[in-house]
Design a protein around this motif. Structure first.
Motif, PDB file in Angstrom:
ATOM      1  N   GLU A   1       9.194   2.487  -0.099  1.00 21.16           N
ATOM      2  CA  GLU A   1       8.668   2.580   1.264  1.00 21.16           C
ATOM      3  C   GLU A   1       9.753   2.861   2.293  1.00 21.16           C
ATOM      4  O   GLU A   1       9.605   3.726   3.160  1.00 21.16           O
ATOM      5  CB  GLU A   1       7.920   1.299   1.615  1.00 21.16           C
ATOM      6  CG  GLU A   1       7.236   1.367   2.969  1.00 21.16           C
ATOM      7  CD  GLU A   1       6.251   0.227   3.165  1.00 21.16           C
ATOM      8  OE1 GLU A   1       5.843   0.008   4.316  1.00 21.16           O
ATOM      9  OE2 GLU A   1       5.893  -0.440   2.169  1.00 21.16           O
TER      10      GLU A   1
ATOM     11  N   ASN B   1       0.024  10.592   4.066  1.00 19.12           N
ATOM     12  CA  ASN B   1       0.680   9.285   4.044  1.00 19.12           C
ATOM     13  C   ASN B   1       1.260   8.983   5.428  1.00 19.12           C
ATOM     14  O   ASN B   1       2.153   9.683   5.908  1.00 19.12           O
ATOM     15  CB  ASN B   1       1.792   9.282   2.991  1.00 19.12           C
ATOM     16  CG  ASN B   1       2.322   7.903   2.703  1.00 19.12           C
ATOM     17  OD1 ASN B   1       2.608   7.134   3.614  1.00 19.12           O
ATOM     18  ND2 ASN B   1       2.455   7.574   1.424  1.00 19.12           N
TER      19      ASN B   1
ATOM     20  N   LEU C   1       5.172   7.967  -4.680  1.00 16.78           N
ATOM     21  CA  LEU C   1       4.807   7.582  -3.323  1.00 16.78           C
ATOM     22  C   LEU C   1       4.103   6.233  -3.266  1.00 16.78           C
ATOM     23  O   LEU C   1       4.155   5.532  -2.259  1.00 16.78           O
ATOM     24  CB  LEU C   1       3.894   8.648  -2.701  1.00 16.78           C
ATOM     25  CG  LEU C   1       4.574   9.815  -1.986  1.00 16.78           C
ATOM     26  CD1 LEU C   1       3.539  10.822  -1.546  1.00 16.78           C
ATOM     27  CD2 LEU C   1       5.385   9.328  -0.804  1.00 16.78           C
ATOM     28  N   GLU C   2       3.444   5.866  -4.360  1.00 13.97           N
ATOM     29  CA  GLU C   2       2.696   4.607  -4.405  1.00 13.97           C
ATOM     30  C   GLU C   2       3.595   3.382  -4.581  1.00 13.97           C
ATOM     31  O   GLU C   2       3.141   2.249  -4.392  1.00 13.97           O
ATOM     32  CB  GLU C   2       1.683   4.648  -5.562  1.00 13.97           C
ATOM     33  CG  GLU C   2       0.549   5.637  -5.349  1.00 13.97           C
ATOM     34  CD  GLU C   2      -0.262   5.845  -6.616  1.00 13.97           C
ATOM     35  OE1 GLU C   2       0.080   5.236  -7.659  1.00 13.97           O
ATOM     36  OE2 GLU C   2      -1.226   6.632  -6.572  1.00 13.97           O
TER      37      GLU C   2
END
Length: 278
Positions: free
Chosen positions: A207, A239, A201-202
């Motif tokens: 994205e 998020n 996710l980072e």
């Protein structure tokens, strides 16, 4: 010549681990180890180099390649000597094959899998993965017949260390999809590994793919909800880029899928508490 079992004399000597006989036969025919009779042109066939690599016989692997660098290398199902050396975790043989027969790193088996596909799916394979990547990083992008890249497999089965290493070698990995249109993040959530999910996710590259649906309209968050673990879902819930209201082709949202996986009262309570933190 082959016998009724489709083996040459060299095959038979290798199967008996008779190094002295192997050396005599290689020296008697030093320039012809690439002859078709030494290759796996029959179903289940194994070349002498493949047999030596499978059994971890570094001495024989070196002997064959020193005398005949173009030696036949194939085995069953289109696998090469490098494939089988990785599967059997013979690190020393892998090193020699990459140095002396580096072209095998790009060879695929009948399922379209490279040596790297095999390496990332094994335990204790971090060093092998590093060796393959130091030799050539382009194999990270190669997909098999199911559309799976080594990175998809690493996201699902490998350690976080291997997963991280492949991502560093594959800056545009977000575009990789399998035949069901699942990306690397879909596979990371299926691993049920919280550290791997957080790491994926980072990645800024993911994205624009965070809410990407698969063939059934399921985003990575939908697949995560099917596992019924609020702990694993928390990184997605917190998020702001995640679309928590996306619907799949069955018209289901993430909360509807999650609530169907566990008792209704417990599930509703857990989900409300988690979403209130967002």
């Amino acid at each position: 010549m082959r016998n009724k079992s489709k083996n040459t004399a060299l095959h038979e000597a290798l199967r008996r681990y008779d190094l002295e006989m192997v050396e005599l036969l290689i020296e008697a025919d030093p320039h012809d180890l690439g002859h078709p009779n030494y290759d796996a042109d029959t179903e289940g066939g194994e070349s002498p180099l493949y047999l030596a690599a499978r059994d971890g016989r570094l001495d024989i692997v070196n002997k064959i390649l020193d005398i005949c660098p173009s030696a036949a290398h194939s085995g069953p199902h289109g696998r090469t000597a490098l494939h089988v050396a990785i599967v059997e975790v013979h690190l020393d043989v892998v090193e020699v094959l990459l140095v002396k027969k580096g072209e095998l790193a790009d060879k695929i088996d009948e399922n379209g899998r490279t040596a790297l596909h095999y390496a990332v799916s094994l335990e204790r394979s971090h060093r092998i993965v590093q060796q393959l990547l130091s030799h050539d990083t382009s194999s990270v992008y190669k997909v098999d017949k199911d559309g799976l890249s080594a990175l998809h497999i690493a996201a699902l089965n490998s350690s976080i260390e291997i997963f991280r290493e492949l991502i560093e070698c594959c800056p545009d990995f977000g575009e990789l999809q399998d035949i069901n249109h699942r990306n690397v993040l879909h596979y990371a959530v299926m691993s049920k590994d919280l550290d791997k999910i957080k790491f994926a996710l980072e990645q800024l590259e993911l994205e624009e793919f965070i809410n990407q649906p698969d063939e059934d309209g399921n985003t990575p968050f939908h697949l995560l909800a099917e596992q019924g673990s609020i702990k694993l879902m928390e990184p997605f819930i917190s998020n702001v880029r995640v679309d928590t209201m996306a619907r799949n082709k069955n018209g289901q949202t993430v909360d509807e899928i999650f609530l169907n996986t566990i008792p209704i009262v417990e599930g509703l309570s857990s989900f409300i508490k988690a979403t209130q933190k967002r």
